[in-house]
Design an enzyme around this catalytic site. Structure first.
Site, mmCIF file in Angstrom:
data_model
loop_
_atom_site.group_PDB
_atom_site.id
_atom_site.type_symbol
_atom_site.label_atom_id
_atom_site.label_comp_id
_atom_site.label_asym_id
_atom_site.label_seq_id
_atom_site.Cartn_x
_atom_site.Cartn_y
_atom_site.Cartn_z
ATOM 1 N N LYS A 175 -0.784 6.073 8.595
ATOM 2 C CA LYS A 175 -0.092 6.265 7.311
ATOM 3 C C LYS A 175 -1.070 6.211 6.143
ATOM 4 C CE LYS A 175 1.458 2.820 5.251
ATOM 5 N NZ LYS A 175 1.117 1.876 4.150
ATOM 6 N N LYS B 23 -7.075 0.869 -2.951
ATOM 7 C CA LYS B 23 -6.703 0.322 -1.635
ATOM 8 C C LYS B 23 -6.788 1.400 -0.557
ATOM 9 C CE LYS B 23 -5.255 -2.256 1.681
ATOM 10 N NZ LYS B 23 -3.905 -2.756 1.827
ATOM 11 N N THR C 101 0.862 -1.172 0.000
ATOM 12 C CA THR C 101 0.000 0.000 0.000
ATOM 13 C C THR C 101 0.903 1.228 0.000
ATOM 14 O OG1 THR C 101 -1.677 -1.189 1.270
ATOM 15 C CG2 THR C 101 -1.831 1.213 1.228
#
Length: 291
Positions: free
Chosen positions: A238, A169, A93
């Protein structure tokens, strides 16, 4: 088919193990040696460095974040080591900006490139039942399908630009974080009036929100089971930040993501970064004086 696999964290180790068990020839590398040794015991080969993948047809990488991807794949020479025509499947990711940069670099080097982050926790990876979010040229996706068939239950294709898969994602993880946040606030509301947060979440996840994500995270919140972390809270922060960056790049306002970023920071400030990201629910409970 000779496969290289870089990144043997909890997810990557499970995925690489499944490829070895399926009969693929797999060469692996990881910064720590324990998972490499475990894979070698299953029949994999050990790479000497990230730049030791010139003999593979397909390189799969499963790394934690942008900085690690940049260091291992670019700075340490993993991509540069690949022969012309090889395929790299990036299952991490990563940010939209890095995804676009990697795509350009692969094109310049004559390499195939697919963005293919996944949905699923470690137990799902171990079972080979991940949902793979893929984007790339059709011929490359076809080449990758035998690997995807081992790693996942289904491959969802979202376009020819690899970065499109990464945006999907980030959007999916934003939805998961939102589910954790709302369940945390709602259970705190019930507890604040003397009710059982556990009973509330049991009802909720078996009625109006009887879905895998709600069941999984609702159960973790109900039992305050935040260790061991299937997905660290720091990584959740994040991903919310990356979603906000992608939103800004596309001129897409994401006001709830901004609020959640601050809630993640609250949890981080209280030392919860290494806990499962379901621990985001503790922020609402703490503010309500319930923990």
């Amino acid at each position: 088919m000779n496969i290289g696999f870089i990144g043997l964290g909890t997810m990557g180790k499970a995925m690489a193990s499944n490829l070895v068990k399926a009969g693929f020839s797999v060469k692996v590398w990881n910064r720590s040696q324990a998972p490499v040794e475990a894979l070698v015991a299953l029949g994999a080969k050990s790479a000497q460095s990230p730049a030791d993948f010139g003999d593979v047809e397909v390189l799969v990488s499963m790394l934690a974040d942008d900085a690690t991807v940049q260091q291992v794949l670019v700075d340490d020479g993993a991509i540069a080591s690949l022969k012309t025509g090889a395929l790299h499947i990036n299952m991490a990711t990563v940010s939209l900006k890095l995804a676009q940069s990697l795509d350009a670099q692969h094109q310049q080097q004559g390499l195939g490139y697919i963005g293919a982050p996944v949905l699923g926790r470690v137990d799902v990876a171990e079972a080979g039942k991940l949902n793979i979010l893929a984007a790339g040229k059709a011929a490359l996706l076809e080449k990758a399908e035998p690997l995807f068939a081992v790693l996942g239950a289904k491959t969802w294709v979202f376009g020819e630009s690899p970065a499109q898969a990464n945006v999907v994602k980030l959007a999916a993880n934003f939805c998961l974080a939102s589910a954790i946040e709302t369940m945390g606030e709602a259970s705190a509301l019930v507890r604040g009036h003397g009710g059982s947060g556990q009973a509330f979440l049991d009802m909720l996840t078996n009625t109006v929100f009887a879905a895998p994500a709600y069941k999984t995270y609702g159960n973790l919140i109900a039992h305050e089971q935040y260790q061991p972390a299937g997905f660290k809270l720091s990584l959740g922060l994040k991903d919310v930040r990356l979603a906000l960056e992608a939103g800004e790049a596309g001129k897409v306002p994401m006001p709830f993501a901004s609020t959640m970023k601050d809630n993640f920071l609250d949890a981080m400030a209280h030392g919860d970064g290494e806990l499962d990201w379901a621990a985001l629910a503790t922020v609402a409970a703490r503010r309500a004086g319930l923990s």
